[in-house]
Scaffold this active site. Structure first.
Site, PDB file in Angstrom:
ATOM      1  N   ALA A   1      -5.245 -10.160   6.267  1.00  0.00           N
ATOM      2  CA  ALA A   1      -4.640 -10.082   7.517  1.00  0.00           C
ATOM      3  C   ALA A   1      -5.951  -9.633   8.585  1.00  0.00           C
ATOM      4  CB  ALA A   1      -3.791  -9.067   7.333  1.00  0.00           C
TER       5      ALA A   1
ATOM      6  N   LYS B   1       1.024  -1.335   0.544  1.00  0.00           N
ATOM      7  CA  LYS B   1      -0.088  -0.187   0.101  1.00  0.00           C
ATOM      8  C   LYS B   1       1.478   1.257  -0.025  1.00  0.00           C
ATOM      9  CE  LYS B   1      -2.790  -3.136   0.035  1.00  0.00           C
ATOM     10  NZ  LYS B   1      -2.608  -4.292  -0.221  1.00  0.00           N
TER      11      LYS B   1
ATOM     12  N   GLY C   1      -1.322 -16.154  -6.110  1.00  0.00           N
ATOM     13  CA  GLY C   1      -2.370 -17.060  -4.851  1.00  0.00           C
ATOM     14  C   GLY C   1      -1.168 -17.161  -3.577  1.00  0.00           C
TER      15      GLY C   1
ATOM     16  N   GLY D   1      -4.947 -11.983 -11.867  1.00  0.00           N
ATOM     17  CA  GLY D   1      -5.429 -11.271 -12.555  1.00  0.00           C
ATOM     18  C   GLY D   1      -6.734 -10.715 -10.847  1.00  0.00           C
TER      19      GLY D   1
ATOM     20  N   HIS E   1     -21.614  16.137   4.018  1.00  0.00           N
ATOM     21  CA  HIS E   1     -21.592  16.913   2.435  1.00  0.00           C
ATOM     22  C   HIS E   1     -20.260  18.098   2.666  1.00  0.00           C
ATOM     23  CE1 HIS E   1     -22.604  18.490  -1.390  1.00  0.00           C
ATOM     24  NE2 HIS E   1     -22.534  19.349  -0.996  1.00  0.00           N
TER      25      HIS E   1
END
Length: 461
Positions: free
Chosen positions: A313, A53, A265, A179, A438
């Site tokens: 995780a 990340k 995987g 993918g 908003h």
């Protein structure tokens, strides 16, 4: 328990599941041995979620710089300094690692044992010839990057995700085999870094575990970003070439690139750890556990990626807490696997919880399921961010929402509210009465529920 090597709980593995179990058990005044052959924090902290990340954020900064003119800001992207990117990434990991070490070492109830552990009895784990006995054992040995027959990882030309996180130079071109989540995240990073990327996926669509409309939206976005992908195309052969690697796929087509990332995987890390020898029931390397995470051997529990199900995780983390509370006699509520949020952090992000439309129709009957799509084109904050996507709700007719699926920039941050909606079995009318700030992307969830409750104000299908 005066014997210093006898504990209430012996935990094998200090990844998300193992360290969470240790910390919660210590809070509950249980004596814990936490065994880890590498670094506490496991794959997630060191070779998975966190560093990936960080790369994705660096990629986002690169894209925002490259495209800044559309916001009236004139900036130029000179280059990607991969050493600088790695230093930033490693700094994030290092700070979190230091914090976790402090938490674990600061507990008088946790003994950290460094070394490779093996289950040698129904209540014992051995590390370097020393035996650690526990009234309860928690297996939390994690997972490894899979490859496929005929593809040998070398860490340079043919790599897995952990190698891809430590590259010292950016390749000109990459083939991504797979993918799913890992594949599309790395494809997204590399494209932002200027790499020519081709994804090869055997399934008929990208992110095949997600709702089909999410896959279509991601494929549209990837085409726009010029990320190449070939779906429904199993690989047939991989060969090294002078310039890198050549892959032959179904139909005889070939793809060539400087590097191949194998992202097919993760497998359970259980081989050679003594589980089968001690009678623990297994299935293709996974440890079988019931809904209370008990194996078939009394007082042996299993958590995280070695237990069949979502390899996430936060799932392992919650399972670790659950097992500690179970052992302490607190009788915690069973974890609903459908209630675990899922986020794919590519650009655009995908976030989801609960059932896909197809699964809902399968479980509840095709005529009993309603869906509603709210296009982010009607959301002010999404317009400001210049992102496209949608909120898709799946509900049982006259019943609760059983699935929430989101596509768009930053939608991973919206999954918290969606998680509460799903896990509290909320009806659309109950969510529709909530006030959403908003301008936020959260309003898109509010508007979607208003529409599903029969009072659309800004409906954009």
């Amino acid at each position: 328990m005066n014997d210093p090597n006898t504990f209430d709980i012996v935990i094998l593995g200090a990844g998300s599941g193992g360290y969470a179990a240790a910390l919660r058990a210590a809070q509950l005044d249980l004596k814990v041995a936490l065994i880890e052959k590498g670094e506490v924090g496991g794959t997630c902290l060191h070779r998975g979620c966190i560093p990936t990340k960080a790369l994705l954020h660096a990629a986002e900064v690169a894209d925002q710089t490259r495209e800044s003119e559309q916001f009236g800001v004139n900036a130029t992207l000179d280059s990607i300094d991969i050493k600088g990117v790695n230093a930033y990434k490693d700094g994030v990991v290092g700070r979190l690692y230091k914090g976790l070490q402090g938490l674990l070492k600061g507990s008088a109830n946790i003994t950290i044992v460094e070394g490779a552990g093996t289950l040698v009895g129904p209540n014992a784990v051995e590390v370097d010839g020393r035996r650690y006995t526990g009234r309860n054992i928690v297996l939390a040995s994690g997972s490894y990057s899979r490859t496929l027959p005929g593809i040998e990882l070398d860490g340079e030309t043919i790599v897995a995700s952990e190698h891809a996180l430590t590259l010292e130079k950016i390749p000109a071109s990459v083939i991504v085999l797979g993918g799913g989540v890992i594949g599309v995240e790395f494809a997204s990073v590399w494209k932002s870094f200027g790499v020519d990327v081709t994804i090869v996926e055997a399934a008929p669509r990208l992110v095949p575990a997600e709702d089909e409309e999410c896959s279509k939206a991601l494929e549209r976005a990837f085409r726009k970003r010029k990320i190449n992908f070939k779906v429904g195309k199993p690989f047939e052969k991989v060969e090294k070439t002078a310039g890198g690697v050549r892959m032959t796929i179904a139909g005889g087509d070939t793809v060539e690139a400087e590097m191949l990332l194998v992202a097919v995987g993760r497998g359970p890390n259980t081989a050679g750890l003594g589980f089968e020898e001690q009678g623990v029931a297994m299935d293709r390397g996974f440890v079988l556990a019931d809904e209370r995470l008990r194996t078939n051997v009394p007082n042996i529990y299993a958590v995280g990626d070695i237990v069949p199900g979502l390899q996430l995780a936060h799932r392992g983390f919650q399972q670790g807490i659950f097992v500690a509370e179970e052992i302490a006699g607190l009788n915690p509520a069973v974890i609903d696997e459908n209630g675990i949020p899922r986020v794919t952090y590519c650009d655009p992000e995908i976030a989801s919880i609960g059932l896909t439309e197809a699964k809902a129709r399968e479980q509840h009957g095709a005529d009993k399921v309603e869906t509603y799509n709210y296009n982010l084109g009607g959301n002010g904050k999404s317009q400001i961010l210049k992102t496209a996507g949608f909120v898709k709700l799946v509900r049982v007719a006259d019943g609760p929402v059983v699935g929430v699926h989101l596509v768009g920039a930053r939608v991973g941050e919206l999954i918290g509210e969606a998680q509460l909606i799903f896990n509290w079995e909320a009806f659309p009318a109950e969510v529709a009465q909530l006030v959403h700030a908003h301008p936020t992307q959260n309003e898109a969830l509010g508007e979607a529920f208003l529409a599903l409750a029969g009072k659309p104000l800004h409906a954009h299908n």
